[in-house]
Design a protein around this motif. Structure first.
Motif, PDB file in Angstrom:
ATOM      1  N   ALA A 245       0.736  -1.266  -0.180  1.00 48.16           N
ATOM      2  CA  ALA A 245       0.118  -0.007   0.103  1.00 48.16           C
ATOM      3  C   ALA A 245       0.955   1.259  -0.127  1.00 48.16           C
ATOM      4  CB  ALA A 245      -1.118   0.153   1.353  1.00 48.16           C
ATOM      5  N   SER A 246       1.978   1.343   0.513  1.00 50.20           N
ATOM      6  CA  SER A 246       2.807   2.156   0.712  1.00 50.20           C
ATOM      7  C   SER A 246       3.861   2.546  -0.258  1.00 50.20           C
ATOM      8  CB  SER A 246       3.480   2.566   2.409  1.00 50.20           C
ATOM      9  OG  SER A 246       4.368   1.415   2.295  1.00 50.20           O
ATOM     10  N   ASN A 247       4.107   1.797  -1.155  1.00 49.89           N
ATOM     11  CA  ASN A 247       5.014   1.745  -2.255  1.00 49.89           C
ATOM     12  C   ASN A 247       4.661   1.417  -3.711  1.00 49.89           C
ATOM     13  OD1 ASN A 247       7.276   2.507  -0.432  1.00 49.89           O
ATOM     14  ND2 ASN A 247       7.040   0.395   0.212  1.00 49.89           N
ATOM     15  N   HIS A 248       5.427   1.572  -4.410  1.00 49.19           N
ATOM     16  CA  HIS A 248       5.332   0.919  -5.669  1.00 49.19           C
ATOM     17  C   HIS A 248       5.954  -0.180  -6.072  1.00 49.19           C
ATOM     18  CE1 HIS A 248       3.293   4.832  -7.360  1.00 49.19           C
ATOM     19  NE2 HIS A 248       4.222   5.506  -6.443  1.00 49.19           N
ATOM     20  N   VAL A 249       5.724  -1.172  -6.690  1.00 48.36           N
ATOM     21  CA  VAL A 249       6.430  -2.256  -7.081  1.00 48.36           C
ATOM     22  C   VAL A 249       7.426  -1.745  -8.430  1.00 48.36           C
ATOM     23  CG1 VAL A 249       6.531  -4.558  -7.769  1.00 48.36           C
ATOM     24  CG2 VAL A 249       4.777  -3.933  -6.177  1.00 48.36           C
ATOM     25  N   LEU A 250       8.504  -1.703  -8.092  1.00 48.71           N
ATOM     26  CA  LEU A 250       9.638  -1.289  -9.259  1.00 48.71           C
ATOM     27  C   LEU A 250       9.986  -2.676 -10.198  1.00 48.71           C
ATOM     28  CD1 LEU A 250      12.105   1.167  -7.700  1.00 48.71           C
ATOM     29  CD2 LEU A 250       9.616   1.499  -8.418  1.00 48.71           C
ATOM     30  N   VAL A 251       9.644  -2.379 -11.679  1.00 54.85           N
ATOM     31  CA  VAL A 251      10.014  -3.468 -12.441  1.00 54.85           C
ATOM     32  C   VAL A 251      11.559  -3.382 -12.616  1.00 54.85           C
ATOM     33  CG1 VAL A 251       9.890  -3.909 -14.946  1.00 54.85           C
ATOM     34  CG2 VAL A 251       7.804  -3.029 -13.701  1.00 54.85           C
ATOM     35  N   PRO A 252      12.159  -4.811 -12.573  1.00 51.92           N
ATOM     36  CA  PRO A 252      13.618  -4.841 -12.979  1.00 51.92           C
ATOM     37  C   PRO A 252      14.205  -3.943 -14.044  1.00 51.92           C
ATOM     38  CG  PRO A 252      12.648  -6.943 -12.409  1.00 51.92           C
ATOM     39  CD  PRO A 252      11.593  -6.077 -12.560  1.00 51.92           C
TER      40      PRO A 252
END
Length: 641
Positions: free
Chosen positions: A323-330
């Motif tokens: 909820a608090s973050n973006h999931v970063l794509v490699p």
């Protein structure tokens, strides 16, 4: 006078923590250098230097060196070579090499050291990233000298797996320059029980020692999966365009950009760099995400060059995001300006080319000469060739064409099944050079089909030279942003072997009705999404496309050639949203050959298939306009003699 006594090199020389190693023969264990260092650096400078080195640990320390030792080592090597090339006759400055009593060097062995050192004065290889594809491992590397440099792929056994050899070495399949910052090296897939964390090295000399995997030190051993990865990025005026695999966005439509963000790196990842700057995406379609630039980069765009960038998935739209973050794509993507790829032949004071062409190829060296020379006669001035991992003579053919004054540039595009994204990238790249850009394959030839009869004569009058350039120029000041041209698909035309004079002369039988179309577009009026389906692009509001009447122009698509040429399509297709021939899906699609299965087995009576109308129009056009009047040879035949 005190003399500084400093070790030159260790027994093992590690050229980089993630790359190659070079080894001196073991009997040359330690060398010492006498130099009057007080003449170059006073005590206070030495103390400052020492504090600086302590405060800033070097990545070289991972390899067994201190930064100071490395500097002294390189200085000594340079000095030896300099003295050998330009002997100094004065007595005031005479470096002395003191040899350890353990190793007495004859003049011949001294020469072998000098020769060894001079052959190894190369920047260390640095493997920045690895990408695992279905048929090879792609290594992104810095400090390769050129494509001809001999390199080897080094494979380590998996942890916990017993193997006869700790290391296995294979030749590199190919090497290409990716951009101004990096090269790519393609390595075969690892053998069973060996890791995909492939490394790269320059082959050791015969007299050097490779002791197991002692030389191997990996700072960044990550292997990226091609299933999900940001693979390219471009600076486009006040925005960043990022190309991402694995988002699974629907084809031929725009997606909600609110689910994405862009994240910009600060410094090298190996040195603790972070994706510290974040901006919102304001367009998203297929594999292309566009975001605004951070203010610091927007104020100084030169800062963007070489910065790593990735895409984040917004937690509001993606259940797997916290909820608090973006999931970063490699990511292996680094920012670059499309202008940096511009042809050296193009000068600002020349203005834009009227007509350019962009294509993506895989192993089409045998087709390039005819395709480029024919369309040059029609008025094409500039070609962008996106090479999708060719291993034939594509590079050499393009170099030959450049020497013959054809304005052709080859761009390495190692990303498999990304034709739509590659065309979007090319549209950005061509916008500042070209008024119009045609997007077509090298087996597609634009043709004006209906000549007229000269008055009072039976002689046919064909469209003249540069006629295609003239056609598009007529629409440059209108609201027409794209010209779509119908494609006629040709079959083997009864042939069993490749036509000696080229496809335009050899294949003369086609299907009755056209299949699909191809487009020539104005890159400056494309929609900001750069959305395309290979055959056409989405335009900005206020602009429209024109369907060119078939009586004016068509494209001859030599799609179903003799089996020798056609079966190559079974290896892989370049479009993202089109199934490969061997996959058992959409078997009834127009993108496949009717009646052909999923195996590369020649069907019965293949030479006679896809033949409904005998059409010799383009053959007649080519022989009438391009053949040498004396020899009868066509331009692409003459150039091969």
């Amino acid at each position: 006078m005190k003399l500084a006594k400093t070790p030159l090199c260790r027994h093992q020389i590690y050229s980089d923590s993630s790359a190659s190693s070079q080894n001196f023969p073991s009997k040359f264990s330690v060398l010492y250098l006498k130099l009057p260092f007080h003449q170059f650096m006073d005590s206070e400078q030495r103390r400052k230097r020492k504090r600086s080195l302590r405060a800033s640990p070097s990545p070289i320390s991972h390899c067994g060196f201190s930064a100071r030792s490395l500097i002294l080592c390189l200085s000594f090597i340079f000095l030896i070579l300099l003295l050998h090339r330009f002997p100094i006759g004065t007595a005031s400055f005479r470096p002395v090499v003191i040899v350890s009593t353990l190793s007495l060097l004859s003049s011949s062995t001294s020469n072998s050291i000098r020769d060894y050192v001079s052959s190894r004065l190369l920047l260390p290889l640095r493997v920045e990233d690895r990408v695992l594809f279905p048929d090879h491992v792609l290594l992104m590397v810095s400090h390769i000298n050129d494509r001809s440099e001999v390199l080897e792929c080094v494979y380590c056994k998996d942890i916990g797996v017993e193997a006869a050899n700790k290391l296995i070495v294979r030749p590199v399949s190919s090497v290409d320059e990716l951009d101004e910052l990096r090269w790519v090296a393609r390595c075969p897939l690892p053998p069973q029980n060996y890791s995909a964390e492939v490394n790269l090295r320059r082959p050791p000399r015969k007299e050097s020692i490779v002791d197991g995997d002692e030389w191997l030190r990996r700072v960044h051993p990550t292997v990226h999966s091609w299933e999900m990865m940001a693979y390219a990025a471009a600076l486009d005026r006040d925005s960043a365009v990022v190309f991402v695999k694995g988002l699974n966005l629907r084809p031929d439509r725009e997606s909600d950009p609110r689910q994405f963000s862009c994240h910009f790196g600060t410094g090298d990842r190996e040195r603790g760099g972070k994706f510290a700057l974040t901006t919102r995406a304001f367009s998203a379609a297929q594999e292309v995400i566009r975001c605004s630039l951070p203010r610091s980069i927007r104020m100084n765009p030169s800062k963007a060059h070489g910065i790593r960038v990735t895409v984040g998935l917004n937690s509001h739209f993606h259940a797997n995001a916290r909820a608090s973050n973006h999931v970063l794509v490699p990511s292996v993507a680094k920012m670059s300006s499309p202008k940096s790829y511009n042809s050296y032949k193009h000068k600002k004071n020349q203005g834009k080319y009227q007509l350019c062409v962009c294509t993506m190829v895989w192993n089409q060296a045998s087709s390039l000469r005819e395709w480029i020379m024919y369309h040059a006669w029609l008025g094409v001035e500039r070609w962008f060739i996106y090479d999708n991992n060719s291993d034939d003579r594509t590079k050499e053919v393009i170099q030959e064409l450049e020497l013959e004054d054809y304005n052709v540039t080859r761009h390495t595009w190692p990303w498999i099944k990304t034709q739509e994204a590659g065309f979007s990238h090319c549209a950005l790249r061509a916008r500042d050079e070209c008024n119009w850009v045609g997007f077509m394959d090298v087996d597609e030839f634009f043709y004006f089909p209906f000549p007229t009869h000269r008055r009072g004569s039976n002689k046919l009058i064909f469209r003249g030279q540069n006629s295609l350039r003239t056609l598009v120029a007529n629409f440059s000041s209108t609201t027409i942003g794209e010209i779509r041209t119908a494609c006629h698909s040709y079959g083997p035309s009864g042939l069993n072997s490749l036509p000696s004079q080229g496809v335009t002369v050899g294949y003369t039988c086609r299907l009755q009705s056209p299949e699909r179309h191809k487009s020539i577009v104005r890159p400056d009026v494309l929609d900001r999404t750069l959305l395309n389906v290979v055959h056409h692009f989405r335009l900005r509001k206020g602009f429209k496309y024109l369907n060119l009447p078939q009586s004016t122009g068509v494209i001859n698509h030599y799609k179903y050639q003799v089996w020798e040429a056609f079966r190559a399509k079974f290896f892989r297709r370049v479009a993202t949203y089109v199934a490969d021939w061997q996959e058992k899906e959409n078997e009834g699609s127009k993108d496949r050959a009717p009646g052909l299965g999923t195996e590369a087995i020649e069907p019965p009576k293949w030479p006679l298939q896809f033949c409904e109308v005998w059409d010799t129009g383009l053959r007649d056009f080519v022989l009438a306009n391009l053949a040498d009047p004396t020899t009868g040879l066509l331009p692409w035949e003459r150039s091969l003699l």
